[in-house]
Write a protein that holds these residues in place. Sequence first.
Motif, PDB file in Angstrom:
ATOM      1  N   LEU B  72       0.831  -1.209   0.000  1.00 60.33           N
ATOM      2  CA  LEU B  72       0.000   0.000   0.000  1.00 60.33           C
ATOM      3  C   LEU B  72       0.865   1.259   0.000  1.00 60.33           C
ATOM      4  O   LEU B  72       0.473   2.281  -0.546  1.00 60.33           O
ATOM      5  CB  LEU B  72      -0.906   0.014   1.236  1.00 60.33           C
ATOM      6  CG  LEU B  72      -1.781  -1.230   1.410  1.00 60.33           C
ATOM      7  CD1 LEU B  72      -2.578  -1.130   2.698  1.00 60.33           C
ATOM      8  CD2 LEU B  72      -2.704  -1.379   0.212  1.00 60.33           C
ATOM      9  N   GLN B 190       8.143   1.368  15.741  1.00 58.86           N
ATOM     10  CA  GLN B 190       7.822  -0.061  15.686  1.00 58.86           C
ATOM     11  C   GLN B 190       7.002  -0.484  16.903  1.00 58.86           C
ATOM     12  O   GLN B 190       7.057  -1.631  17.334  1.00 58.86           O
ATOM     13  CB  GLN B 190       9.106  -0.881  15.523  1.00 58.86           C
ATOM     14  CG  GLN B 190       9.732  -0.607  14.147  1.00 58.86           C
ATOM     15  CD  GLN B 190      10.934  -1.458  13.829  1.00 58.86           C
ATOM     16  OE1 GLN B 190      11.773  -1.704  14.688  1.00 58.86           O
ATOM     17  NE2 GLN B 190      11.037  -1.913  12.593  1.00 58.86           N
ATOM     18  N   ASN B 191       6.248   0.454  17.441  1.00 62.37           N
ATOM     19  CA  ASN B 191       5.242   0.158  18.473  1.00 62.37           C
ATOM     20  C   ASN B 191       3.976  -0.232  17.709  1.00 62.37           C
ATOM     21  O   ASN B 191       3.125   0.593  17.390  1.00 62.37           O
ATOM     22  CB  ASN B 191       5.035   1.423  19.315  1.00 62.37           C
ATOM     23  CG  ASN B 191       4.054   1.214  20.448  1.00 62.37           C
ATOM     24  OD1 ASN B 191       3.244   0.297  20.411  1.00 62.37           O
ATOM     25  ND2 ASN B 191       4.122   2.086  21.441  1.00 62.37           N
ATOM     26  N   TYR B 192       3.911  -1.515  17.390  1.00 60.75           N
ATOM     27  CA  TYR B 192       2.925  -1.946  16.396  1.00 60.75           C
ATOM     28  C   TYR B 192       1.488  -1.771  16.861  1.00 60.75           C
ATOM     29  O   TYR B 192       0.598  -1.531  16.070  1.00 60.75           O
ATOM     30  CB  TYR B 192       3.207  -3.385  15.962  1.00 60.75           C
ATOM     31  CG  TYR B 192       4.571  -3.511  15.329  1.00 60.75           C
ATOM     32  CD1 TYR B 192       4.883  -2.778  14.187  1.00 60.75           C
ATOM     33  CD2 TYR B 192       5.556  -4.310  15.873  1.00 60.75           C
ATOM     34  CE1 TYR B 192       6.148  -2.858  13.609  1.00 60.75           C
ATOM     35  CE2 TYR B 192       6.813  -4.394  15.302  1.00 60.75           C
ATOM     36  CZ  TYR B 192       7.113  -3.672  14.174  1.00 60.75           C
ATOM     37  OH  TYR B 192       8.351  -3.745  13.604  1.00 60.75           O
ATOM     38  N   MET B 193       1.279  -1.889  18.169  1.00 59.05           N
ATOM     39  CA  MET B 193      -0.091  -1.739  18.645  1.00 59.05           C
ATOM     40  C   MET B 193      -0.544  -0.295  18.549  1.00 59.05           C
ATOM     41  O   MET B 193      -1.723  -0.023  18.327  1.00 59.05           O
ATOM     42  CB  MET B 193      -0.184  -2.293  20.053  1.00 59.05           C
ATOM     43  CG  MET B 193       0.014  -3.809  19.983  1.00 59.05           C
ATOM     44  SD  MET B 193      -0.388  -4.621  21.510  1.00 59.05           S
ATOM     45  CE  MET B 193      -0.383  -6.350  20.950  1.00 59.05           C
ATOM     46  N   ASP B 196      -1.361   0.148  14.845  1.00 57.09           N
ATOM     47  CA  ASP B 196      -2.698  -0.402  14.599  1.00 57.09           C
ATOM     48  C   ASP B 196      -3.770   0.612  14.986  1.00 57.09           C
ATOM     49  O   ASP B 196      -4.731   0.846  14.257  1.00 57.09           O
ATOM     50  CB  ASP B 196      -2.922  -1.655  15.468  1.00 57.09           C
ATOM     51  CG  ASP B 196      -2.145  -2.864  14.987  1.00 57.09           C
ATOM     52  OD1 ASP B 196      -1.671  -2.866  13.841  1.00 57.09           O
ATOM     53  OD2 ASP B 196      -2.017  -3.820  15.783  1.00 57.09           O
ATOM     54  N   LEU B 220       7.297  -0.146   6.070  1.00 53.36           N
ATOM     55  CA  LEU B 220       6.425  -1.164   6.651  1.00 53.36           C
ATOM     56  C   LEU B 220       5.649  -0.610   7.845  1.00 53.36           C
ATOM     57  O   LEU B 220       4.518  -1.044   8.120  1.00 53.36           O
ATOM     58  CB  LEU B 220       7.235  -2.396   7.068  1.00 53.36           C
ATOM     59  CG  LEU B 220       7.560  -3.341   5.908  1.00 53.36           C
ATOM     60  CD1 LEU B 220       8.662  -4.324   6.299  1.00 53.36           C
ATOM     61  CD2 LEU B 220       6.313  -4.102   5.447  1.00 53.36           C
ATOM     62  N   GLU B 223       2.906   0.996   6.326  1.00 58.30           N
ATOM     63  CA  GLU B 223       2.006  -0.059   5.834  1.00 58.30           C
ATOM     64  C   GLU B 223       1.080  -0.555   6.951  1.00 58.30           C
ATOM     65  O   GLU B 223      -0.093  -0.864   6.705  1.00 58.30           O
ATOM     66  CB  GLU B 223       2.865  -1.215   5.303  1.00 58.30           C
ATOM     67  CG  GLU B 223       2.110  -2.286   4.565  1.00 58.30           C
ATOM     68  CD  GLU B 223       1.912  -1.989   3.081  1.00 58.30           C
ATOM     69  OE1 GLU B 223       2.430  -0.967   2.578  1.00 58.30           O
ATOM     70  OE2 GLU B 223       1.212  -2.776   2.420  1.00 58.30           O
ATOM     71  N   TYR B 224       1.605  -0.653   8.165  1.00 57.82           N
ATOM     72  CA  TYR B 224       0.757  -1.035   9.304  1.00 57.82           C
ATOM     73  C   TYR B 224      -0.464  -0.117   9.403  1.00 57.82           C
ATOM     74  O   TYR B 224      -1.600  -0.567   9.506  1.00 57.82           O
ATOM     75  CB  TYR B 224       1.546  -0.919  10.626  1.00 57.82           C
ATOM     76  CG  TYR B 224       2.056  -2.231  11.180  1.00 57.82           C
ATOM     77  CD1 TYR B 224       1.275  -2.994  12.052  1.00 57.82           C
ATOM     78  CD2 TYR B 224       3.315  -2.685  10.843  1.00 57.82           C
ATOM     79  CE1 TYR B 224       1.759  -4.179  12.577  1.00 57.82           C
ATOM     80  CE2 TYR B 224       3.808  -3.876  11.352  1.00 57.82           C
ATOM     81  CZ  TYR B 224       3.018  -4.630  12.224  1.00 57.82           C
ATOM     82  OH  TYR B 224       3.491  -5.811  12.731  1.00 57.82           O
ATOM     83  N   SER B 227      -2.769  -0.493   6.397  1.00 58.62           N
ATOM     84  CA  SER B 227      -3.457  -1.777   6.275  1.00 58.62           C
ATOM     85  C   SER B 227      -4.798  -1.773   7.008  1.00 58.62           C
ATOM     86  O   SER B 227      -5.632  -2.632   6.782  1.00 58.62           O
ATOM     87  CB  SER B 227      -2.563  -2.916   6.787  1.00 58.62           C
ATOM     88  OG  SER B 227      -2.429  -2.833   8.193  1.00 58.62           O
TER      89      SER B 227
END
Lengths: 350, 350, 350, 350
Positions: B72, B190-193, B196, B220, B223-224, B227
Amino acid sequence: MIVVMAKDSAQVDLDEVRRRIENRPGLQPQVFHGVERIVVGVLGSIPPDLKDEMELLPGVLEVVPISKPYKLASREFHPDNSVVMVGDVAIGGSEPVVMAGPCSVEDEEQMVTTARAVKAAGARILRGGAFKPRTSPYSFRGMGIEGLKLLQLAKQETGLPIITEVMAPGDVDTVAQYADILQIGTRNMQNYMLLDEVGRTNKPVMVKRGFAAPYEEWLLAAEYVMSWGNRQVMLCERGIRSFEHYTRFTLDVAAIPVIQRLSHLPILADPSHSTGKWHLVTPVALAAIAAGAHGLLVEVHPNPDLAKCDGPQSLTFQNFSSMMDQVRAVVAAVQREPVSVPSPAHRRGR
Amino acid sequence: MIVVMAKDSAQVDLDEVRRRIENRPGLQPQVFHGVERIVVGVLGSIPPDLKDEMELLPGVLEVVPISKPYKLASREFHPDNSVVMVGDVAIGGSEPVVMAGPCSVEDEEQMVTTARAVKAAGARILRGGAFKPRTSPYSFRGMGIEGLKLLQLAKQETGLPIITEVMAPGDVDTVAQYADILQIGTRNMQNYMLLDEVGRTNKPVMVKRGFAAPYEEWLLAAEYVMSWGNRQVMLCERGIRSFEHYTRFTLDVAAIPVIQRLSHLPILADPSHSTGKWHLVTPVALAAIAAGAHGLLVEVHPNPDLAKCDGPQSLTFQNFSSMMDQVRAVVAAVQREPVSVPSPAHRRGR
Amino acid sequence: MIVVMAKDSAQVDLDEVRRRIENRPGLQPQVFHGVERIVVGVLGSIPPDLKDEMELLPGVLEVVPISKPYKLASREFHPDNSVVMVGDVAIGGSEPVVMAGPCSVEDEEQMVTTARAVKAAGARILRGGAFKPRTSPYSFRGMGIEGLKLLQLAKQETGLPIITEVMAPGDVDTVAQYADILQIGTRNMQNYMLLDEVGRTNKPVMVKRGFAAPYEEWLLAAEYVMSWGNRQVMLCERGIRSFEHYTRFTLDVAAIPVIQRLSHLPILADPSHSTGKWHLVTPVALAAIAAGAHGLLVEVHPNPDLAKCDGPQSLTFQNFSSMMDQVRAVVAAVQREPVSVPSPAHRRGR
Amino acid sequence: MIVVMAKDSAQVDLDEVRRRIENRPGLQPQVFHGVERIVVGVLGSIPPDLKDEMELLPGVLEVVPISKPYKLASREFHPDNSVVMVGDVAIGGSEPVVMAGPCSVEDEEQMVTTARAVKAAGARILRGGAFKPRTSPYSFRGMGIEGLKLLQLAKQETGLPIITEVMAPGDVDTVAQYADILQIGTRNMQNYMLLDEVGRTNKPVMVKRGFAAPYEEWLLAAEYVMSWGNRQVMLCERGIRSFEHYTRFTLDVAAIPVIQRLSHLPILADPSHSTGKWHLVTPVALAAIAAGAHGLLVEVHPNPDLAKCDGPQSLTFQNFSSMMDQVRAVVAAVQREPVSVPSPAHRRGR
């Protein structure tokens, strides 16, 4: 703190520096006129924002902190080694502790067979990820609470305490119900709200080094946790990002004796994530033990080529068992430092 | 994806590689016997875990991904530049957008005077931190919700939209009530939560580059967010950690044209955090604009030597106004690329 | 070599890539149309300039080399470990070799007492600098030829062979008259004319890793020496430059097993220069040995606080003797790999 | 210099520190007992080896140098900008100087056509490599003296002065016969014998930054040259090695204003080697100019896809001409600093 000023600074600038220091309660300036610089020593207990304030005053060339910014984590504050107890496992004592298990929890059989295998080989703690930080949103991100339950099951089967990662402040309470050690991953080392939250629990916490964190920032991350009253903190060197990309990261083996000098906290090493290749795990693990690490964190999987994550760096049961034999031999060979490391001021032998 | 095998691999190993590829729906292996290597091409849409699986099969020397792991965020997916609208401000178009304000919100007067000053000088967005990530637990960590309210007040006074950082998933809803752009800081890339959670909002998001993040991991992270359906993402180069410590970080100015080639997302630059010194901010800001940045993020404070954070890198109103004059001159001088950057496959002039 | 092209490349561009490959003697292109890319495999023996040529053809996105650029230094070329003989000392065999002595040669007494002390403690080779690379032009730069003579004297007294650095092509012949091993320092690892010149001698050569050299560039430096016919080359990991400055450099301990996989050349480690602090030398030395190093290079001085260079990282005689006791214990503990390391294609245990 | 000691240091240790300082001619210690540390200020002109000596005395925690180790290269020593004259071209003045030409000299036609083309586009100096440092021994290493002769021919045709690299001390006299500027490449920045040798000539010297050199080591390399009496030194930022490998190196654009603050020497930038990709050269060149660079070093080739080296980063004549148009526009836009940069102690505008 030392404030370095240009030799030809205006008197008004020097006076301003002096005034700012005197304005702070308990601080006093001492001024020396050197050959090339004016040096202002600041005596007293330095507030953290003074460096910034001094740095931008006219005439100031450099501000050099003299004290360390971390206190609770520093060896000066606490000269003897800290030992973190997890059940009856002592981390930070004379015997290194190996924590092993799969990158991610996948199913009951995987967890239970792995737990049994690593226990049989000598591991004392079981690792396994239920919440997984993944670089790509399209990768498997872990089983979540179901994973925690499988970890608990494996603990019941084997008696091994559990270490597992927690990734969000809102998950800390839940993870703490299942885990014996809360792991802060490298990408969250400066996730300060998460550090606050684990600091508020009474669980042991492992703070992995951020892959671009100098020792000082790493110890400050530990300080965050400790500042809430939780003193059961251990550290884990897991490799830093360098220009070399053959390995995933570069394990900084000197970090082990350095941290032992700067801090009283236990220091472990993770040879799996640092190298990213299973065939490098054993030599790097042995290196860490020889350098004095208080333990290891190692990825083991019953069938690495089917692992849902980190297969390339996972050991088979047989690899792990062989590694453990060598670890024991190196532990026996190396003279472990006594629990209290000599102070930085000690004399060297002649 | 290309799987590289040793020339002398056993037939059984080659067969296994082939079998594993054929097991995946829609994939087909193509085998070539070169002079020094056997090369297996994998045709089809590659699942993200295949690389790991292939890497540890016997005989495999290396696995080379050919496609990018982000979709994306990639220019291939979306050839034209994305423009993110914040009110009537277009970010990613032909005119660079300057976002300016203090490191942290301190009080009403500070915010309102700063907002007026930066607006008068040409800034289009107001920045200010209410939740502050600080290396030390003993530093000022921001005013929290009170800070958000003062930002809103300054917005009412000046009409400038607000960008401010959000640090924890649980705070996203609250911050989103006040902010026009949600900022993900370098330590949370990179704190993915958290990624999100901001992905679930309908607010524009700025993803600052992690200070040890390669371009791919940075994209990326975008991208998170994307997404989850939130396509209003912009990027900000803010300096990477290198061996050079005279500056706080090293601004990677080439990141600007590189990102424009790899991605369609707007790319800005932060000369304040990368340099850490106010006197370097203007030359680095001009460099970023000359390299094609879609905007700047700049720290400005009415009285930097009293700032509660980042004083040394903050510009005064006069410094900022002078910087803006030069920014305008450079913008006028540089031929901005048209909205659609030429594809990587374009021919060069002869 | 793999040439990756955009899926929508023009036919004329694809034809041009094909034509260029076919123009080269012995090369053939193989074209595959994947889902997202066109991939062109190049079969045959690839000339070193082909990558550059391919990279800038229209439509080409990436060129991926498959073979290694070094040959003589690679394990593929020479599967068994190389053992370099220096007198009767075998470097690269099952027993690690310790080379020790002062940073710089200072006077006869210093050299002779140090040579005796390190020999008594178990060192097999004497180190000492006569030509010293120094960061500042105002530092002591070594005694030159007089230093070489003192090294020779110490060799006569003890029988220990000599390793010493050579810094300029014009000095190679002179230094080779005195030295048993010619050392290429980290700052000269890509001083190609110096590499050529030592390659033309028949003396063993130690190539220290450049402090910003990836493994491949390091092995290519060894390849320079070997391409002149001198196969007596050994490598030394001495720390790389990272963001961490508490230590002078970051010893990359994983380099030891990595180099053993990529190359057949002996690999040693230098715990003195990498750490820069005497109290870190022993733990890092033990780590290197545990990881499988073929030897160590250690700085020892009779009176470090009077040393003309590198005092802070030099061991006293007593420190060194204690280190050697521990080194011997770790050597005994670790299972040394057999002379022929398993090929990268070997299977792992289940 | 500041010597920091543990608060609980023994009196005998403090006395020893004091005694060592007093032993040095002209030095005096000043002792302060702070809350957490004892700080000893050393007043006087500090010899370069004192830091090492102090660091390993018992009780000493840290030694902080206050003065810069370079003198001749520092702005404190020489407050006004230095301008290096090469024929009638002034480098370091208000007008940036562009040096352009091929990576390596290949033949007469290539050199003469390139020289004419870059002159027509506005370049003032011709670059071209006769002695080429190459990572692999199997790559083309340059034409040597024949190449120097072709450079001279191109100079005769166009009047453009020549810059070319010299790689070995023994070649300096020969290269100096042909070159107008001697270039020290990044891999030789700490080839001290080469620095000595070019310092003994009366030719202008360009010292490219070592790709892992902090500013201080870079300026010390310039100091080597200057310490021999050759003051015609200029510096060139050409990218540092970072973890990001999409570009060959990471151009540190902030180096330009930093060097202008620390030093009086001209500072140029090389967008070709830092990026390694022709399509990044123009934006990075513009960035360097906007940041205040005194010039650029750019690779140009009549037919990059046939170039014997560095084709991927070389501009065509048309690319270069277009870049020069934009460079001129940016030069006109940016307010160049006056010849004398304000001292670090100047006040900032309010």
